[in-house]
Design a protein around this motif. Structure first.
Motif, PDB file in Angstrom:
ATOM      1  N   LEU A  16       0.815  -1.213   0.000  1.00 14.89           N
ATOM      2  CA  LEU A  16       0.000   0.000   0.000  1.00 14.89           C
ATOM      3  C   LEU A  16       0.851   1.267   0.000  1.00 14.89           C
ATOM      4  CD1 LEU A  16      -2.946  -0.885   2.419  1.00 14.89           C
ATOM      5  CD2 LEU A  16      -2.928  -0.897  -0.087  1.00 14.89           C
ATOM      6  N   ASP A  17       2.027   1.203   0.627  1.00 17.15           N
ATOM      7  CA  ASP A  17       2.859   2.412   0.643  1.00 17.15           C
ATOM      8  C   ASP A  17       3.530   2.680  -0.700  1.00 17.15           C
ATOM      9  OD1 ASP A  17       4.748   0.403   0.732  1.00 17.15           O
ATOM     10  OD2 ASP A  17       5.532   0.933   2.709  1.00 17.15           O
ATOM     11  N   ASP A  18       3.339   1.786  -1.670  1.00 19.80           N
ATOM     12  CA  ASP A  18       3.815   2.055  -3.031  1.00 19.80           C
ATOM     13  C   ASP A  18       2.786   2.820  -3.858  1.00 19.80           C
ATOM     14  OD1 ASP A  18       6.465   0.755  -3.213  1.00 19.80           O
ATOM     15  OD2 ASP A  18       5.345  -1.076  -2.765  1.00 19.80           O
ATOM     16  N   LEU A  19       1.554   2.923  -3.355  1.00 19.74           N
ATOM     17  CA  LEU A  19       0.536   3.679  -4.085  1.00 19.74           C
ATOM     18  C   LEU A  19       0.924   5.151  -4.170  1.00 19.74           C
ATOM     19  CD1 LEU A  19      -2.848   2.274  -2.704  1.00 19.74           C
ATOM     20  CD2 LEU A  19      -2.014   2.122  -5.050  1.00 19.74           C
ATOM     21  N   GLY A  20       0.814   5.699  -5.360  1.00 17.80           N
ATOM     22  CA  GLY A  20       1.084   7.120  -5.535  1.00 17.80           C
ATOM     23  C   GLY A  20       2.546   7.494  -5.571  1.00 17.80           C
ATOM     24  N   THR A  21       3.439   6.506  -5.615  1.00 15.78           N
ATOM     25  CA  THR A  21       4.868   6.806  -5.688  1.00 15.78           C
ATOM     26  C   THR A  21       5.308   6.879  -7.149  1.00 15.78           C
ATOM     27  OG1 THR A  21       5.561   4.485  -5.659  1.00 15.78           O
ATOM     28  CG2 THR A  21       5.207   5.567  -3.523  1.00 15.78           C
ATOM     29  N   ALA A  22       6.586   7.132  -7.333  1.00 18.29           N
ATOM     30  CA  ALA A  22       7.111   7.258  -8.697  1.00 18.29           C
ATOM     31  C   ALA A  22       7.265   5.912  -9.388  1.00 18.29           C
ATOM     32  CB  ALA A  22       8.464   7.970  -8.658  1.00 18.29           C
ATOM     33  N   ALA A  23       7.175   4.813  -8.643  1.00 14.82           N
ATOM     34  CA  ALA A  23       7.324   3.487  -9.258  1.00 14.82           C
ATOM     35  C   ALA A  23       6.157   3.225 -10.200  1.00 14.82           C
ATOM     36  CB  ALA A  23       7.386   2.414  -8.181  1.00 14.82           C
ATOM     37  N   PRO A  24       6.414   2.995 -11.474  1.00 17.44           N
ATOM     38  CA  PRO A  24       5.331   2.842 -12.447  1.00 17.44           C
ATOM     39  C   PRO A  24       4.739   1.438 -12.444  1.00 17.44           C
ATOM     40  CG  PRO A  24       7.434   2.621 -13.549  1.00 17.44           C
ATOM     41  CD  PRO A  24       7.750   2.930 -12.104  1.00 17.44           C
ATOM     42  N   ALA A  25       3.586   1.308 -13.080  1.00 18.70           N
ATOM     43  CA  ALA A  25       2.945   0.001 -13.210  1.00 18.70           C
ATOM     44  C   ALA A  25       3.790  -0.957 -14.036  1.00 18.70           C
ATOM     45  CB  ALA A  25       1.565   0.157 -13.836  1.00 18.70           C
ATOM     46  N   SER A  26       4.676  -0.445 -14.847  1.00 16.50           N
ATOM     47  CA  SER A  26       5.564  -1.317 -15.619  1.00 16.50           C
ATOM     48  C   SER A  26       6.560  -2.042 -14.720  1.00 16.50           C
ATOM     49  CB  SER A  26       6.317  -0.507 -16.675  1.00 16.50           C
ATOM     50  OG  SER A  26       7.066   0.534 -16.064  1.00 16.50           O
ATOM     51  N   PHE A  27       6.736  -1.546 -13.496  1.00 18.97           N
ATOM     52  CA  PHE A  27       7.575  -2.233 -12.510  1.00 18.97           C
ATOM     53  C   PHE A  27       6.717  -2.867 -11.418  1.00 18.97           C
ATOM     54  CE2 PHE A  27      10.258  -2.191  -8.603  1.00 18.97           C
ATOM     55  CZ  PHE A  27      11.191  -3.129  -9.020  1.00 18.97           C
ATOM     56  N   ILE A  28       5.714  -2.129 -10.928  1.00 20.72           N
ATOM     57  CA  ILE A  28       4.809  -2.628  -9.885  1.00 20.72           C
ATOM     58  C   ILE A  28       3.394  -2.676 -10.460  1.00 20.72           C
ATOM     59  CG2 ILE A  28       3.880  -2.266  -7.565  1.00 20.72           C
ATOM     60  CD1 ILE A  28       6.371  -0.804  -6.801  1.00 20.72           C
ATOM     61  N   PRO A  29       3.024  -3.779 -11.099  1.00 24.42           N
ATOM     62  CA  PRO A  29       1.674  -3.870 -11.663  1.00 24.42           C
ATOM     63  C   PRO A  29       0.632  -4.318 -10.651  1.00 24.42           C
ATOM     64  CG  PRO A  29       2.906  -5.833 -12.212  1.00 24.42           C
ATOM     65  CD  PRO A  29       3.852  -4.948 -11.446  1.00 24.42           C
ATOM     66  N   LEU A  30       1.092  -4.773  -9.473  1.00 23.42           N
ATOM     67  CA  LEU A  30       0.201  -5.357  -8.473  1.00 23.42           C
ATOM     68  C   LEU A  30       0.473  -4.733  -7.111  1.00 23.42           C
ATOM     69  CD1 LEU A  30      -1.864  -7.635  -7.699  1.00 23.42           C
ATOM     70  CD2 LEU A  30       0.131  -9.099  -7.265  1.00 23.42           C
ATOM     71  N   ILE A  31      -0.596  -4.384  -6.410  1.00 20.70           N
ATOM     72  CA  ILE A  31      -0.517  -3.904  -5.030  1.00 20.70           C
ATOM     73  C   ILE A  31      -1.205  -4.943  -4.147  1.00 20.70           C
ATOM     74  CG2 ILE A  31      -1.218  -2.127  -3.392  1.00 20.70           C
ATOM     75  CD1 ILE A  31       0.871  -1.100  -5.313  1.00 20.70           C
ATOM     76  N   SER A  32      -0.459  -5.503  -3.198  1.00 18.33           N
ATOM     77  CA  SER A  32      -1.005  -6.526  -2.308  1.00 18.33           C
ATOM     78  C   SER A  32      -0.925  -6.055  -0.864  1.00 18.33           C
ATOM     79  CB  SER A  32      -0.232  -7.839  -2.449  1.00 18.33           C
ATOM     80  OG  SER A  32      -0.353  -8.373  -3.749  1.00 18.33           O
ATOM     81  N   SER A  33      -1.895  -6.493  -0.060  1.00 23.67           N
ATOM     82  CA  SER A  33      -1.891  -6.108   1.345  1.00 23.67           C
ATOM     83  C   SER A  33      -2.631  -7.140   2.184  1.00 23.67           C
ATOM     84  CB  SER A  33      -2.548  -4.732   1.526  1.00 23.67           C
ATOM     85  OG  SER A  33      -2.501  -4.320   2.880  1.00 23.67           O
ATOM     86  N   ASN A  34      -2.232  -7.238   3.445  1.00 23.21           N
ATOM     87  CA  ASN A  34      -2.943  -8.058   4.417  1.00 23.21           C
ATOM     88  C   ASN A  34      -4.271  -7.377   4.741  1.00 23.21           C
ATOM     89  OD1 ASN A  34      -3.898  -9.265   6.841  1.00 23.21           O
ATOM     90  ND2 ASN A  34      -1.817  -9.827   7.439  1.00 23.21           N
ATOM     91  N   TRP A  35      -5.369  -8.073   4.518  1.00 24.72           N
ATOM     92  CA  TRP A  35      -6.695  -7.495   4.761  1.00 24.72           C
ATOM     93  C   TRP A  35      -6.813  -6.952   6.186  1.00 24.72           C
ATOM     94  CZ3 TRP A  35     -10.936  -5.981   2.233  1.00 24.72           C
ATOM     95  CH2 TRP A  35     -12.136  -5.845   2.941  1.00 24.72           C
ATOM     96  N   ASN A  36      -6.253  -7.690   7.139  1.00 25.63           N
ATOM     97  CA  ASN A  36      -6.403  -7.326   8.547  1.00 25.63           C
ATOM     98  C   ASN A  36      -5.576  -6.112   8.954  1.00 25.63           C
ATOM     99  OD1 ASN A  36      -8.134  -9.655   9.368  1.00 25.63           O
ATOM    100  ND2 ASN A  36      -6.353 -10.783   8.645  1.00 25.63           N
ATOM    101  N   SER A  37      -4.673  -5.673   8.096  1.00 21.96           N
ATOM    102  CA  SER A  37      -3.888  -4.479   8.402  1.00 21.96           C
ATOM    103  C   SER A  37      -4.688  -3.198   8.190  1.00 21.96           C
ATOM    104  CB  SER A  37      -2.624  -4.443   7.537  1.00 21.96           C
ATOM    105  OG  SER A  37      -1.775  -5.524   7.842  1.00 21.96           O
ATOM    106  N   SER A  38      -5.725  -3.270   7.363  1.00 23.76           N
ATOM    107  CA  SER A  38      -6.502  -2.074   7.041  1.00 23.76           C
ATOM    108  C   SER A  38      -7.967  -2.167   7.436  1.00 23.76           C
ATOM    109  CB  SER A  38      -6.421  -1.788   5.532  1.00 23.76           C
ATOM    110  OG  SER A  38      -5.087  -1.576   5.114  1.00 23.76           O
ATOM    111  N   PHE A  39      -8.461  -3.397   7.627  1.00 27.58           N
ATOM    112  CA  PHE A  39      -9.898  -3.580   7.838  1.00 27.58           C
ATOM    113  C   PHE A  39     -10.152  -4.484   9.044  1.00 27.58           C
ATOM    114  CE2 PHE A  39      -9.013  -3.002   3.329  1.00 27.58           C
ATOM    115  CZ  PHE A  39      -9.819  -1.917   3.028  1.00 27.58           C
ATOM    116  N   ARG A  40     -11.206  -4.166   9.781  1.00 29.29           N
ATOM    117  CA  ARG A  40     -11.621  -4.997  10.910  1.00 29.29           C
ATOM    118  C   ARG A  40     -12.838  -5.853  10.548  1.00 29.29           C
ATOM    119  NH1 ARG A  40     -11.671  -1.574  16.395  1.00 29.29           N
ATOM    120  NH2 ARG A  40     -11.753  -3.720  17.190  1.00 29.29           N
TER     121      ARG A  40
END
Length: 328
Positions: free
Chosen positions: A229-253
């Motif tokens: 999630l901390d890669d969202l909105g950074t300079a790293a493009p989708a050509s390098f980071i095409p996927l954003i993954s996260s632990n559901w329990n880190s953001s949602f109860r």
């Protein structure tokens, strides 16, 4: 990634007593990292070292996964399910093939660098020298794509995501992985500084974060990086980071009981919206996976928010859910 008991053929484990292992939660990928004691393994730049006798015994005892055959003839299998991701895919009776028979378009394999080989297993006690990344995934995929005229799913030009979760030190493991991916370049998506070439299989690297640096150094990559999630909105493009993954329990109860809280629904859709605006896909691991209304509620909310990959160990359950009209 978290583990769920699945039916599988008995492995030919390496002789590492369970009492010598120290199991700790991997806070980066959500998985379990099992560390060998100094008496049981010698770590060299993040690799595990085993005896030649053990390797020979294991290779003789276990049939190669490449000998498995799909249950569907080419052109007769189910239509691919674009959101279906097989978590811990290698623990099914027929790694890769069971998921493909259920129409999955994303599968996950955990790898360990052991004596120069990339072995597929969730924990060190399950390491089997015959269960290599090539035997379970790369060789069967190469044969399948050739047989299907360029597609993993016959008659459907839908790329398969091969999510590779690195369990040993990321830098040396990725460098060995990169070397082993090159012979399969004809089926693997690739990227240079200026271009992405999409092919039948797209390898995405997850797990130990130290794999990122050697990936950025490559002039031509046959793999992509699984962001957080901390890669969202950074300079790293989708050509390098095409996927954003996260632990559901880190953001949602919310775990599917009752309606999702409005604030959590807004957060979920904000995450997906930001990722999609950057042409990145979204996946959550550790979502509830026990069959029942709570799991269906979670899956329904994820589909409604346009989350790209639904994570499961229950291949038949997710296939039934998605084919029932839930994903329209």
């Amino acid at each position: 990634m978290s583990r769920r008991t699945l039916p599988r053929r008995p492995p030919q484990p390496l002789p590492i007593p369970a009492a010598s292992l120290d199991t700790r939660r991997d806070t980066v990928s959500g998985g379990i990292v099992t560390h060998l004691s100094r008496r049981q393994a010698i770590g060299t730049a993040g690799t595990l070292t085993l005896t030649a006798a053990t390797l020979t015994t294991g290779l003789a005892a276990t049939p190669a996964a490449a000998q498995h055959r799909p249950r569907h003839r080419p052109g007769t299998g189910p239509a691919p399910l674009r959101r279906a991701h097989a978590h811990n895919d290698y623990e099914h009776e027929r790694p890769l093939l069971d998921a493909l028979d259920h129409g999955f378009t994303s599968v996950e394999a955990d790898i360990w660098l052991v004596d120069g080989q990339l072995l597929v297993a969730h924990d060190a006690v399950d390491l089997d020298p015959a269960r290599t990344l090539e035997a379970l995934y790369l060789d069967p995929l190469l044969a399948r794509v050739r047989a299907n005229g360029g597609s993993v799913h016959a008659g459907h030009r839908v790329p398969l995501q091969l999510l590779i979760d690195i369990k040993t030190a990321g830098d040396p493991t990725y460098r060995e992985l990169s070397r082993r991916l090159r012979p399969y370049h004809s089926i693997l998506s690739s990227a240079t500084a200026t271009r992405v070439h999409t092919r039948a299989v797209t390898a995405v690297i997850s797990g130990d974060r130290a794999s990122r640096l050697p990936m950025t150094e490559e002039r031509t990559r046959h793999a992509f990086y699984d962001g957080r999630l901390d890669d969202l909105g950074t300079a790293a493009p989708a050509s390098f980071i095409p996927l954003i993954s996260s632990n559901w329990n880190s953001s949602f109860r919310w775990l599917g009981e009752g309606p999702i809280p409005p604030a959590e629904r807004r957060l979920l859709r904000d995450i997906v919206g930001r990722a999609h605006a950057a042409r990145q896909r979204v996946r959550f691991w550790a979502t509830p996976d026990t069959p029942g209304p709570a799991r269906d509620a979670i899956w329904s909310e994820l589909v409604a928010a346009d989350v790209d990959h639904l994570n499961t160990d229950d291949l038949a359950g997710l296939e039934s859910f998605l084919r029932s009209g839930a994903d329209r």
